[in-house]
Design an enzyme around this catalytic site. Sequence first.
Site, PDB file in Angstrom:
ATOM      1  N   LYS A  21      -0.983   4.621  -3.193  1.00 61.56           N
ATOM      2  CA  LYS A  21      -0.134   4.788  -2.000  1.00 61.56           C
ATOM      3  C   LYS A  21       1.239   5.370  -2.313  1.00 61.56           C
ATOM      4  O   LYS A  21       1.821   6.071  -1.504  1.00 61.56           O
ATOM      5  CB  LYS A  21      -0.002   3.457  -1.270  1.00 61.56           C
ATOM      6  N   GLU A  71       3.613   1.045   9.210  1.00 68.71           N
ATOM      7  CA  GLU A  71       2.657  -0.006   9.521  1.00 68.71           C
ATOM      8  C   GLU A  71       2.074  -0.518   8.207  1.00 68.71           C
ATOM      9  O   GLU A  71       2.048   0.207   7.220  1.00 68.71           O
ATOM     10  CB  GLU A  71       1.525   0.552  10.392  1.00 68.71           C
ATOM     11  N   SER A  73      -8.522   3.214  -6.938  1.00 69.63           N
ATOM     12  CA  SER A  73      -7.337   3.417  -6.093  1.00 69.63           C
ATOM     13  C   SER A  73      -6.229   2.414  -6.370  1.00 69.63           C
ATOM     14  O   SER A  73      -5.059   2.693  -6.111  1.00 69.63           O
ATOM     15  CB  SER A  73      -7.735   3.372  -4.619  1.00 69.63           C
TER      16      SER A  73
HETATM   17  C1  LIG Z   1      -4.692   1.025   1.138  1.00 67.21           C
HETATM   18  C2  LIG Z   1      -5.680   1.069   0.063  1.00 67.21           C
HETATM   19  C3  LIG Z   1      -6.927   1.721   0.212  1.00 67.21           C
HETATM   20  C4  LIG Z   1      -7.372   2.333   1.500  1.00 67.21           C
HETATM   21  O1  LIG Z   1      -6.568   3.344   2.004  1.00 67.21           O
HETATM   22  P1  LIG Z   1      -7.013   4.877   2.002  1.00 67.21           P
HETATM   23  O2  LIG Z   1      -5.988   5.525   2.836  1.00 67.21           O
HETATM   24  O3  LIG Z   1      -8.376   4.962   2.558  1.00 67.21           O
HETATM   25  O4  LIG Z   1      -6.969   5.334   0.590  1.00 67.21           O
HETATM   26  C5  LIG Z   1      -7.780   1.771  -0.857  1.00 67.21           C
HETATM   27  N1  LIG Z   1      -7.462   1.196  -2.040  1.00 67.21           N
HETATM   28  C6  LIG Z   1      -6.287   0.565  -2.232  1.00 67.21           C
HETATM   29  C7  LIG Z   1      -6.005  -0.047  -3.552  1.00 67.21           C
HETATM   30  C8  LIG Z   1      -5.355   0.484  -1.188  1.00 67.21           C
HETATM   31  O5  LIG Z   1      -4.197  -0.142  -1.391  1.00 67.21           O
END
Ligand SMILES: *Cc1c(COP(=O)(O)O)cnc(C)c1O
Length: 402
Positions: free
Chosen positions: A93, A115, A382
């Site tokens: 993020k 948000e 992610s």
């Molecule tokens: C917020 C988040 C997601 C999902 O958000 P996307 O916009 O779909 O990438 C996925 N993995 C993690 C670790 C997150 O914090």
Amino acid sequence: MLKDKDTDKKDNRFGEFGGQYVPETLMSELEKLTKAFEDCKTDPAFQKEFHDLLNNYANRPSLLYYAKNMTEDLGGAKIYLKREDLNHTGAHKINNVLGQVLLAKKLGKTRLIAETGAGQHGVATATAAALFGMDCEIFMGKEDTERQRLNVYRMELLGAKVRPITSGQGLLKDAVNAALQDWAAHPDDTYYLIGSAMGPAPYPAMVKEFQSVISKESKQQIMDVEGKLPDAIVACVGGGSNAIGSFAEYIDDPSVKLYGVEAAGKGIHSGKTAATMELGTPGIFHGMKSVFLQNDEGQIDKVYTISAGLDYPGIGPEHAALAASGRAKYVGITDDEAVAAFEYIAKEEGIIAAIESCHAVAYVQKLAPTMPKDSTIICTLSGRGDKDVASIAKYRGVKGIE
Ligand SMILES: *Cc1c(COP(=O)(O)O)cnc(C)c1O
């Protein structure tokens, strides 16, 4: 009144999806933002500052790690993990937040709003606000503020104000509505920093641009070690920012298969799911035309998944278009499968990955054995999983861990 003045403007859309469905008062803000975004792509000073922040503050480039143990255990394609979990604040993020905060500065704004569902995007935004000395207010569903007390406190430590939202069901979708309303009420000083590849144009394209650093790096990295393109990219999808950033540089390479992994919760047909692409229908919500989980009257459904970061009843418009054209495939993974993958990657590779990311890992466990040994998969991790340890323990009935 909702307007989409730009139905003719093709660059606002991905196929039939996207657009700008916002109140009149926000149209001129979106215009200014679009211009600033277009300018920043070719502005060397902006690009230098953005990449300095990515490298020196957020810890980029992130590693492309060859997961030897998983590869040997699954007995098919070679598995590489794109390690967004190693970024500052622990997830992808921050890439998007750093890009947008620079745009906010450029537009002369002094206040950031955002948000947040689980609090991860709120924490990333509060981090950037602290770094740049900006006021920051985070909109969070009341129920989420109670479930995620630790992240509320983190945001407060970083100097942000957290506003609990009681309207609607007091969830993420209601926090987005409240943030849009606040932005419309304070357009002069306020910048709305959207956390995923969703919302009215130019947000989906802009978030993709800032997140595409993931695939720009991974393409270079895989060419360096393998000397050829990967055969598949796998990434989890909430609103779709880490997935679109992971796909971006490969969309025009048809040999690279693209897989978005959604949260199926207790199962696609359990009534407790967040599998938007499997069950959703086209609609207009949160300023965009996309695919949403909704009832016959167009009321947005309540979604469920163990993973707070995938808990969104829609998907970004470019994903809806990639699915419609068949370029990318979207699959569902259940809570049970994701929790098993959480444990699997910890034991195999010594990595505690975010439960969101473990949805992608679970799909890799299915996909890799079906592919030949000289093929390769890049799976995006992610985020890191420290935040999930307590809830996984609870899921497994382990007592005494708060
Ligand atoms: C917020 C988040 C997601 C999902 O958000 P996307 O916009 O779909 O990438 C996925 N993995 C993690 C670790 C997150 O914090």
